[in-house]
Every structure is written in structure tokens, then in C-alpha cells.
Design a protein around this motif. Structure first.
Motif, mmCIF file in Angstrom:
data_model
loop_
_atom_site.group_PDB
_atom_site.id
_atom_site.type_symbol
_atom_site.label_atom_id
_atom_site.label_comp_id
_atom_site.label_asym_id
_atom_site.label_seq_id
_atom_site.Cartn_x
_atom_site.Cartn_y
_atom_site.Cartn_z
ATOM 1 N N PRO A 301 0.805 -1.229 0.000
ATOM 2 C CA PRO A 301 0.000 0.000 0.000
ATOM 3 C C PRO A 301 0.834 1.272 0.000
ATOM 4 O O PRO A 301 0.411 2.303 -0.529
ATOM 5 C CB PRO A 301 -0.822 -0.120 1.289
ATOM 6 C CG PRO A 301 -0.055 -1.054 2.155
ATOM 7 C CD PRO A 301 0.613 -2.017 1.232
ATOM 8 N N THR A 302 2.048 1.214 0.584
ATOM 9 C CA THR A 302 2.901 2.408 0.656
ATOM 10 C C THR A 302 3.284 2.902 -0.737
ATOM 11 O O THR A 302 3.395 4.108 -0.970
ATOM 12 C CB THR A 302 4.168 2.104 1.474
ATOM 13 O OG1 THR A 302 3.797 1.582 2.743
ATOM 14 C CG2 THR A 302 4.991 3.363 1.681
ATOM 15 N N VAL A 307 2.927 7.158 -4.823
ATOM 16 C CA VAL A 307 2.619 7.586 -6.196
ATOM 17 C C VAL A 307 1.468 8.592 -6.164
ATOM 18 O O VAL A 307 1.454 9.571 -6.927
ATOM 19 C CB VAL A 307 2.272 6.382 -7.091
ATOM 20 C CG1 VAL A 307 1.811 6.862 -8.472
ATOM 21 C CG2 VAL A 307 3.483 5.463 -7.246
ATOM 22 N N GLY A 308 0.524 8.376 -5.254
ATOM 23 C CA GLY A 308 -0.559 9.335 -5.088
ATOM 24 C C GLY A 308 -0.039 10.710 -4.706
ATOM 25 O O GLY A 308 -0.476 11.734 -5.247
ATOM 26 N N VAL A 309 0.921 10.744 -3.778
ATOM 27 C CA VAL A 309 1.524 12.017 -3.357
ATOM 28 C C VAL A 309 2.200 12.705 -4.534
ATOM 29 O O VAL A 309 2.062 13.927 -4.732
ATOM 30 C CB VAL A 309 2.532 11.788 -2.214
ATOM 31 C CG1 VAL A 309 3.313 13.068 -1.915
ATOM 32 C CG2 VAL A 309 1.808 11.312 -0.956
ATOM 33 N N ALA A 327 -4.451 2.265 -2.033
ATOM 34 C CA ALA A 327 -3.699 2.064 -0.794
ATOM 35 C C ALA A 327 -4.644 1.661 0.341
ATOM 36 O O ALA A 327 -4.346 0.760 1.133
ATOM 37 C CB ALA A 327 -2.939 3.333 -0.430
ATOM 38 N N ILE A 328 -5.824 2.318 0.398
ATOM 39 C CA ILE A 328 -6.816 1.998 1.439
ATOM 40 C C ILE A 328 -7.414 0.615 1.211
ATOM 41 O O ILE A 328 -7.677 -0.126 2.171
ATOM 42 C CB ILE A 328 -7.926 3.078 1.446
ATOM 43 C CG1 ILE A 328 -7.363 4.385 1.988
ATOM 44 C CG2 ILE A 328 -9.117 2.626 2.291
ATOM 45 C CD1 ILE A 328 -8.270 5.571 1.789
ATOM 46 N N ASP A 336 -3.299 8.132 6.770
ATOM 47 C CA ASP A 336 -2.713 9.171 5.915
ATOM 48 C C ASP A 336 -3.343 9.181 4.527
ATOM 49 O O ASP A 336 -3.473 10.246 3.902
ATOM 50 C CB ASP A 336 -1.205 8.968 5.792
ATOM 51 C CG ASP A 336 -0.477 9.311 7.083
ATOM 52 O OD1 ASP A 336 -1.051 10.046 7.903
ATOM 53 O OD2 ASP A 336 0.666 8.848 7.260
ATOM 54 N N ALA A 337 -3.723 8.005 4.040
ATOM 55 C CA ALA A 337 -4.355 7.937 2.715
ATOM 56 C C ALA A 337 -5.741 8.583 2.746
ATOM 57 O O ALA A 337 -6.122 9.321 1.822
ATOM 58 C CB ALA A 337 -4.452 6.489 2.254
#
Length: 426
Positions: A301-302, A307-309, A327-328, A336-337
């Protein structure tokens, strides 16, 4: 005239031989008297004369040099120099096939290897408990000494390099890892293991013959051979980490690139490469490597979160939300997600706010735009609330919720979250 030259040459040679033997006798007497300083002085005098000596004299020179440095096993002896001297004698007699001193120094060498290896192991155990860099350095020096005593046991050099890193001596660790690569060290070894019948514990044997004998005697059972995998991938990784710790990320990247050429499917090296690009400020390359890592490890998930960030940084809001959602999906409690999905949704309100600022005199248009803004805020609230549920001590999340509740006139929720905020500030 020719005869005179020959006579002079012969005289010179006899003087050199006499000098060699005289100095070696002096060294030998000094060693017997435990005067190792005098012994080394005599040996150093003889060293300049030894190049053209015969096999017997050379062997005695190497032997006495080793004994003088060894100092009868004194704690003050320089183990690295002792190992070099002992091995010099052993290798010389092996090459010349005349082993006069090998058994004696070989026995001392094996005893020394065993003692230093035991000390290295004990000191590492202490360091593993204390986590103090100074304790790691003590163990690292001992591991390096074992390698100096027995250069065939390259695994001790590997141990030393790693423990120097733990001790934050990145320069020495780096040099040792580079030496391992230059030696084409792999670390691939076969170990022989069997189970003790009495206590059920596994015993590791030096060789198959020793293991088979114990099996025949009925002492152990379940004999097996286990092959240790190559260490080279980790050597590239650890060498790069040393360069990075020394703030030479460009060189670290070179090492990782070389390592990935040899191990193209290495997930670990790929992640390290991504992190180095991040340190270098190359976010585009960082994102590329993370996307490549997702293909190798699609359940982490990290990776999706990071990549989302990066997508958020590039203002690709919808793509960012997709990665945070993934990730969720893999980690339902990824606070954090949830927080970043809320932040990504709020980003969508920015162009609306800009348009509102341009429409301050057009009340109808402003009100319509503000309604759109508040709809976006309402969409973001559940994600922030979930993030708060998972991490109630994060004051940033609490502040964001306060702002959202205030904008949307959610008085009851605002009052409760203010109480939380006041407690967090205390």
C-alpha cells in the motif's frame, strides 16, 4: 681487471649474507628474551637485504617477523600486521614446497582466528543490545581482524563492512564493500546441518564428512545441505547506502544502477533507486520507479500512497485519489491515505475560489460558486473524519475539520472538535 670485479662482487655478496644472518640472529635472541621492540628493529634492518636471499633465509625472516609482531599473543599486538606476516610465511613456504615453519605459525594462526572470531561475536552481541555506535565499531574491528588473519574467510569482511555501517563509520564500510565487489565475492556457501537427537536443536558442521560421521554414530539425524544465497545484491544496496550517508547521492545512484544491471528483478534495489531520486529532487524519476515497483510488488500500500503524493504534486488530482483509494483497499486503516483523499478533494475547490475572488461584485454568480465550493467540502469531510478516527492525535487533521465545520455551519460538530483541539494544544 675482470678478475678484480668478480672478487669485489663476491665480497659484496658475502657481506650481504653475513648482514642478513647477523640481523636475524639478533632478532631471534630478542624474541626469546621477549624484547619485541629490539627484534623488530633487527628485522627492519634485515628487510632491505632480504630480496636476494635464498629460500631458507627468506623463510626464517618471514617467520621471525611474524613471531616478533605476534608478541606471544600480547593484547598490544597489531592483529592486522600479525595476520599479514603469518600468511606471508605460510604462502611463501607453500610456493617453495618447503614447510619448515608453517605448522608452528599455522597453529598459532588458527588459535588466533578462533579467539578473535569469538571476541567479534561477543562484542557484536553487546552492540546489538546497546545499539551504541562505539560498541558496533569494536565488533567491526574484530571482524576485520579475523579476515586479515584468514583472507579465505571473506564472510568476515562482509560482516565487518555491515557492522562498520551500524557504527556509522560509513567511509570504512564503503571501502570494505568496494573490496568485496572487487574480489567478486558472492557469499554463496553450502552449510551442513543436522538435528541433535538429544535436544532437538540443529547443529552446523564444517563439512559433509563430519556431519555424516555424527549420523553414523547415531548422535544426529535429518542431515541436510543448505545453500546460502548470493550476498552481492545486498552489497550493492549497502554500498549505496554508505555513499548516501556520506551525502554523495550521485555516486550512490551509480552503484544502484550497477546493482540493478546485475539484479534487474531486485525490488529492494529498485526502491533504493527511487529513494535516491527523491533525495536528488527528481520527483518524475521517483514516481517512475515507484510505478515500476508496483509491477513487482502490487500488494504494497505504501507504493500506491507515494505515487498518489507525486500525482498531487503534479496537480493530477483524480489520479492521486485513485492511488490513495488503492492504498486503502490494501490497508483499510491507512489514515494518511484518507487524509490525503480529503486534501485532494479540497484541491478541486481552488479554481472555484479563484473565480469567486473575481466575482465579488456579482452576488448571484458568487453565491452559485460558493455553493459548489461547499459541495466539495462536504465531499471531503467523511475522509477527514475517518482520518481523525484512525489518528485522533493529529492536530493538523483536527484543524482542517474545524475549518470545514465552520464553513459549512456545522455547529454541533464544530463545538466537539474545538474541545479536542484545546486538549491537543495543552
Amino acid at each position: 681487471m675482470r678478475k678484480q670485479v668478480l672478487i669485489l662482487s663476491a665480497l659484496l655478496m658475502s657481506m650481504i649474507v653475513f648482514g642478513q644472518k647477523s640481523e636475524l640472529k639478533t632478532a631471534e635472541k630478542a624474541i626469546k628474551a621477549n624484547d619485541f621492540t629490539a627484534a623488530m628493529a633487527a628485522i627492519n634492518q634485515a628487510e632491505s637485504l632480504i630480496a636476494n636471499a635464498d629460500q631458507k633465509t627468506k623463510a626464517k625472516f618471514y617467520y621471525l617477523r611474524g613471531k616478533a609482531l605476534y608478541q606471544n599473543g600480547s593484547e598490544s599486538a597489531d592483529i592486522l600486521k600479525v595476520g599479514e606476516a603469518f600468511n606471508k610465511l605460510i604462502n611463501f613456504e607453500k610456493e617453495t614446497k618447503k614447510q619448515k615453519y608453517t605448522n608452528e605459525l599455522g597453529g598459532l594462526l588458527n588459535e588466533l582466528i578462533s579467539n578473535v572470531a569469538e571476541k567479534a561475536s561477543n562484542e557484536y552481541s553487546v552492540a546489538a543490545q546497546t545499539k551504541e555506535p562505539s560498541d558496533y565499531l569494536k565488533a567491526a574491528k574484530k571482524f576485520e581482524q579475523v579476515y586479515a588473519l584468514s583472507p579465505r574467510d571473506t564472510s568476515f569482511l562482509d560482516n565487518a563492512a555491515l557492522v562498520y555501517y551500524f557504527g556509522k563509520d560509513y567511509e570504512t564500510s564503503k571501502k570494505l564493500y568496494e573490496k568485496l565487489l572487487n574480489l567478486n565475492y558472492t557469499g554463496i556457501t553450502t552449510i551442513y546441518v543436522a538435528t541433535n537427537k538429544e535436544d532437538g536443536k540443529d547443529i552446523i558442521f564444517d563439512n559433509k564428512k563430519a556431519m555424516d560421521l555424527q549420523v553414523k554414530l547415531g548422535i544426529v539425524e535429518n542431515p541436510r545441505e543448505e545453500v546460502k544465497k548470493s550476498r552481492r545484491e545486498f552489497i550493492f544496496k549497502n554500498l549505496a547506502q554508505n555513499y548516501s550517508a556520506l551525502e554523495n547521492n550521485s555516486k550512490a545512484l551509480e552503484v544502484i544502477t550497477e546493482g540493478r544491471t546485475e539484479f534487474p528483478e531486485s525490488y529492494s534495489l529498485l526502491i533504493d533507486e527511487a529513494n535516491i531520486y527523491y533525495k536528488l529532487g527528481d520527483n518524475a524519476k521517483f514516481k517512475e520507479r515507484l510505478q515500476e515497483a508496483i509491477k513487482l510488488n502490487p500488494t504494497d500500500p505504501t507504493l500506491y500512497y507515494n505515487v498518489g503524493v507525486m500525482n498531487m504534486d503534479q496537480n493530477k488530482i483524480d489520479e492521486a485519489i485513485e492511488y490513495f483509494e488503492k492504498a486503502i483497499e490494501l490497508k483499510p486503516d491507512y489514515g494518511d491515505a484518507y487524509n490525503n483523499i480529503g486534501a485532494a478533494i479540497i484541491e478541486k475547490a481552488n479554481p472555484i475560489i479563484e473565480e469567486m475572488n473575481k466575482s465579488l461584485s456579482d452576488f448571484n454568480k458568487y453565491d452559485k460558486l460558493q455553493a459548489q465550493q461547499f459541495d466539495i467540502y462536504k465531499e471531503a469531510i467523511p475522509f477527514y473524519e475517518k482520518a481523525y478516527e484512525l489518528n485522533g492525535s493529529n492536530i493538523s487533521i483536527v484543524q482542517t475539520l474545524m475549518g470545514l465545520y465552520e464553513n459549512l455551519d456545522m455547529g454541533d460538530k464544530l463545538e466537539k472538535i474545538k474541545l479536542v483541539y484545546d486538549k491537543l494544544k495543552e
